[in-house]
Design a protein around this motif. Structure first.
Motif, mmCIF file in Angstrom:
data_model
loop_
_atom_site.group_PDB
_atom_site.id
_atom_site.type_symbol
_atom_site.label_atom_id
_atom_site.label_comp_id
_atom_site.label_asym_id
_atom_site.label_seq_id
_atom_site.Cartn_x
_atom_site.Cartn_y
_atom_site.Cartn_z
ATOM 1 N N LEU A 450 0.799 -1.155 0.067
ATOM 2 C CA LEU A 450 0.121 -0.057 -0.168
ATOM 3 C C LEU A 450 0.964 1.193 -0.096
ATOM 4 N N GLU A 451 0.185 2.554 0.012
ATOM 5 C CA GLU A 451 1.170 3.581 0.029
ATOM 6 C C GLU A 451 0.644 4.513 1.035
ATOM 7 N N ALA A 452 1.156 4.747 2.337
ATOM 8 C CA ALA A 452 0.398 5.680 3.153
ATOM 9 C C ALA A 452 1.275 6.689 3.817
ATOM 10 N N ASP A 453 0.824 7.906 3.783
ATOM 11 C CA ASP A 453 1.598 9.180 4.137
ATOM 12 C C ASP A 453 1.307 9.129 5.584
ATOM 13 N N PRO A 454 2.225 8.920 6.613
ATOM 14 C CA PRO A 454 2.259 9.043 8.124
ATOM 15 C C PRO A 454 1.671 10.368 8.558
ATOM 16 N N GLN A 455 0.547 10.264 9.339
ATOM 17 C CA GLN A 455 -0.087 11.445 9.696
ATOM 18 C C GLN A 455 0.096 11.560 11.173
ATOM 19 N N PRO A 456 -0.241 12.679 11.830
ATOM 20 C CA PRO A 456 -0.197 12.899 13.233
ATOM 21 C C PRO A 456 -1.464 11.735 13.864
ATOM 22 N N PHE A 457 -2.549 11.657 13.340
ATOM 23 C CA PHE A 457 -3.496 10.737 13.899
ATOM 24 C C PHE A 457 -4.074 9.910 12.634
ATOM 25 N N MET A 458 -3.828 8.746 12.887
ATOM 26 C CA MET A 458 -4.259 7.526 11.882
ATOM 27 C C MET A 458 -5.172 6.557 12.361
ATOM 28 N N LEU A 459 -5.737 5.759 11.528
ATOM 29 C CA LEU A 459 -6.554 4.693 12.088
ATOM 30 C C LEU A 459 -6.323 3.549 11.219
ATOM 31 N N TYR A 460 -5.826 2.268 11.859
ATOM 32 C CA TYR A 460 -5.410 1.273 11.156
ATOM 33 C C TYR A 460 -6.267 0.012 11.373
ATOM 34 N N THR A 461 -6.865 -0.644 10.203
ATOM 35 C CA THR A 461 -7.888 -1.582 10.345
ATOM 36 C C THR A 461 -7.554 -2.832 9.365
ATOM 37 N N THR A 462 -7.681 -3.979 9.956
ATOM 38 C CA THR A 462 -7.695 -5.232 8.783
ATOM 39 C C THR A 462 -9.217 -5.707 8.723
ATOM 40 N N ASN A 463 -9.451 -6.460 7.674
ATOM 41 C CA ASN A 463 -10.777 -6.604 7.372
ATOM 42 C C ASN A 463 -10.952 -7.828 6.457
ATOM 43 N N ASN A 464 -11.957 -8.460 6.246
ATOM 44 C CA ASN A 464 -12.179 -9.295 5.126
ATOM 45 C C ASN A 464 -12.310 -8.678 4.060
ATOM 46 N N ASP A 465 -11.787 -9.000 2.830
ATOM 47 C CA ASP A 465 -12.162 -8.248 1.333
ATOM 48 C C ASP A 465 -13.516 -8.529 1.001
ATOM 49 N N GLN A 466 -14.234 -7.794 1.291
ATOM 50 C CA GLN A 466 -15.750 -7.914 0.887
ATOM 51 C C GLN A 466 -16.089 -6.312 0.078
ATOM 52 N N PRO A 467 -17.282 -6.479 -0.804
ATOM 53 C CA PRO A 467 -17.648 -5.292 -1.160
ATOM 54 C C PRO A 467 -18.296 -4.535 -0.150
ATOM 55 N N GLY A 468 -18.213 -3.278 -0.223
ATOM 56 C CA GLY A 468 -19.111 -2.348 0.830
ATOM 57 C C GLY A 468 -18.333 -1.934 1.743
ATOM 58 N N TYR A 469 -17.184 -2.488 2.128
ATOM 59 C CA TYR A 469 -16.529 -2.215 3.292
ATOM 60 C C TYR A 469 -15.928 -0.745 3.502
ATOM 61 N N ILE A 470 -15.394 -0.254 2.357
ATOM 62 C CA ILE A 470 -14.990 1.027 2.439
ATOM 63 C C ILE A 470 -16.303 2.178 2.691
ATOM 64 N N GLY A 471 -17.317 1.669 2.028
ATOM 65 C CA GLY A 471 -18.384 2.658 2.312
ATOM 66 C C GLY A 471 -18.925 2.472 3.812
ATOM 67 N N SER A 472 -19.058 1.511 4.330
ATOM 68 C CA SER A 472 -19.410 1.184 5.686
ATOM 69 C C SER A 472 -18.363 1.755 6.589
ATOM 70 N N LEU A 473 -17.216 1.739 6.442
ATOM 71 C CA LEU A 473 -16.093 2.355 7.364
ATOM 72 C C LEU A 473 -16.173 3.973 7.287
ATOM 73 N N GLY A 474 -16.347 4.364 6.024
ATOM 74 C CA GLY A 474 -16.517 5.911 5.766
ATOM 75 C C GLY A 474 -17.572 6.559 6.572
ATOM 76 N N ALA A 475 -18.899 5.727 6.306
ATOM 77 C CA ALA A 475 -20.034 6.221 6.832
ATOM 78 C C ALA A 475 -19.921 6.127 8.419
ATOM 79 N N LYS A 476 -19.274 5.208 8.890
ATOM 80 C CA LYS A 476 -19.136 5.304 10.504
ATOM 81 C C LYS A 476 -18.417 6.240 10.900
#
Length: 530
Positions: A450-476
């Protein structure tokens, strides 16, 4: 502008060097003798320049909230509590080469004075006596000189003694046979064998737990009868009572001491011993040496405070002024990798493997490794419990094994750092590099790109690769009022494990993490702070 306190007598030229390098100087040469007053003001300074009068104790350093460096103009640092300084991240520097010649010359002078009984002969002659037959000395030429400690000063003594046509033998566990051959000395691995052979014995080693009382009464008794002993190194290396008795018994023909177990030495058993030359710690007391060490410590401290360069430090890896700008972006990478690994690791760490791939492997790795380990350990031991200076010690105390490897460039990136963390339950890795903007990037986690620019505050998650995850995380996150600044994704295989590393504008609280963990696809969630 960094601010330095000089609490002992240093030359005016040293003060000017600080000023010329953009460092504010407070010159109070008598302050070292007033520990209470020093403790009141030490919190205002970034640097402390001292000689031997100032005692940088643990109690004093506890009040030194802003102190970054202590510079000792001279070799010995007996007056600095190095473990306490290391625990606070304070770099302790000395000037090991500034007075090598001067101290070596004093040892040679003391050897001559002892061999020819010059002080006693001088006193007798001034008293109106003419005791020519009383002061029968010995020649130096052809005699065997035994050197205990053949480092900076000892090697200079060796060269001078060889010039005097002496046979030189040396005892030093760190002296290689190749180096001994270069110096023209014979190395002895057995100290007692050296003592039995030497006509003169001179000490040039620091006082440590291994060298304290190295010339004990038992070893002094094994010295060659009629030998002469010179100590211009450190008090406490020699049993002074045993030396005094050996002089009185005639087993030793003479001794010369510039240093004593307790200083200032107003009383000492050696003062009344026959043919014993005593001087008040004059080894470094020449105008040239005093100037050299003062200028050197001012340059070293200025370089560290203004450029990040570290030289002649006793508790931190050296970094030259030329290396500092090259290391800076890679230090940022190591801060990110160590900080990430320390915050996501949940079990006791057993070992760390740090791979330096490509051009980064050609740099000075010690400060990079120290930075990485410090940032990794901080979440585990607390913010104030570890720093770049103390990190290797803290890791070792916890039984963590650290290995470094250098590798040629490979893969998509020409150069990168990869950290492999092994715990009691698993092994995980994280890698990072420097991009063309000279900023760090995290480029791999658990083998997933992946390619991530370190920021002062970050969130790291591991998840099952399934459709809709990005949307549900963003919504939360939107529901929680957390704004996303950056979003990096990666997965091992289609439908397998996936990871996300997000930069966010606010710190994610434990309650928010719990709500994110409740999302169906999430298997792990960690709030990170860099």
């Amino acid at each position: 502008m960094p601010k330095v306190l000089i609490s002992d007598a240093l030359s005016d030229a040293a003060v000017q060097i600080f000023k010329d390098n953009g460092v504010e100087v407070d010159f109070q040469p008598a302050l070292g003798k007033d520990p209470a007053k020093l403790a009141e003001i030490i919190g205002d300074y970034d640097g402390l320049a001292i000689r031997s009068a100032t005692k940088a104790t643990a109690e004093l350093l506890a009040k030194a909230d802003n102190l970054k460096v202590i510079g000792r103009a001279g070799i010995g640092v007996d007056n600095v509590d190095i473990p306490a300084a290391s625990a606070k991240g304070i770099v302790v520097m000395n000037t090991p080469f500034g007075n090598s010649i001067t101290t070596a010359e004093h040892a040679i002078a003391m050897m001559f004075a002892c061999a020819r009984q010059i002080p006693e002969a001088d006193a007798s002659t001034r008293a109106g006596k003419w005791e020519k037959s009383k002061f029968m000395g010995v020649e130096i030429t052809g005699k065997t000189l035994g050197i205990l400690g053949c480092g900076n000063i000892g090697s200079v003594v060796a060269s001078r003694a060889i010039g005097l046509k002496m046979k030189v033998i040396a005892y030093d566990p760190f002296l290689s046979h190749e180096r001994a051959q270069e110096l023209g000395v014979e190395k002895f691995d057995d100290l007692e064998a050296l003592l039995a052979r030497a006509d003169f014995v001179t000490l040039h080693m620091p006082k440590t737990s291994q060298t304290a009382n190295i010339l004990s009464a038992e070893r002094i008794a094994k010295m060659k009868p009629g030998a002469r002993l010179i100590n211009c190194a450190r008090g406490g290396l020699v049993d002074e009572d045993a030396v005094a008795q050996a002089l009185k018994d005639g087993r030793l023909a003479g001794a010369a001491f510039d240093v004593f177990g307790e200083e200032p030495a107003k009383e000492n058993v050696l003062f009344s011993a026959p043919n014993c030359v005593c001087t008040p710690h004059l080894g470094a007391s020449t105008s040239e040496a005093q100037e050299n060490v003062a200028l050197q410590v001012a340059e070293q401290m200025s370089d560290y405070l203004t450029k990040g360069a570290i030289s002649n430090a006793l508790n931190a890896p050296s970094v030259t002024a030329e290396e500092a700008p090259l290391l800076k972006p890679w230090i940022a990478v190591c801060e990110a990798l160590g900080g990430f690994a320390g915050q996501v690791t949940e079990n006791a760490i057993t070992s760390l493997e740090i791979e330096y791939v490509g051009r980064v492997g050609q740099l000075n790795l010690k400060p990079l490794t120290a930075t990485l380990v410090a940032c990794l350990m901080k979440p585990l031991v607390g913010e104030g419990g570890v720093n770049m200076v103390s990190a290797p010690v803290v890791a070792r105390e916890r039984g963590i094994k650290i290995a470094e490897t250098r590798k040629d460039a490979q893969g998509a990136y020409g150069s990168y750092v990869r950290l492999v963390v092994t715990t009691e339950k698993q092994t995980r890795s994280v890698a990072g590099t420097v991009f063309s903007d000279n900023k760090p990037r995290i480029i791999q986690i658990k083998g997933i790109d992946l390619e991530a620019d370190p920021q002062p505050f970050m969130l790291y998650t591991t998840n099952n690769d399934q459709p809709g995850y990005i949307g549900s995380l963003g919504a939360k996150l939107g529901e929680l009022g957390i704004n996303i600044a950056t979003f990096a994704l990666g997965r091992a295989d289609k439908g397998g494990e996936a990871i996300a590393l997000l930069g966010v504008d606010e710190q994610v609280t434990p309650d928010m993490v719990a709500q994110i963990l409740a999302l169906p696809q999430v298997t792990q969630a960690k709030a990170l702070k860099f």
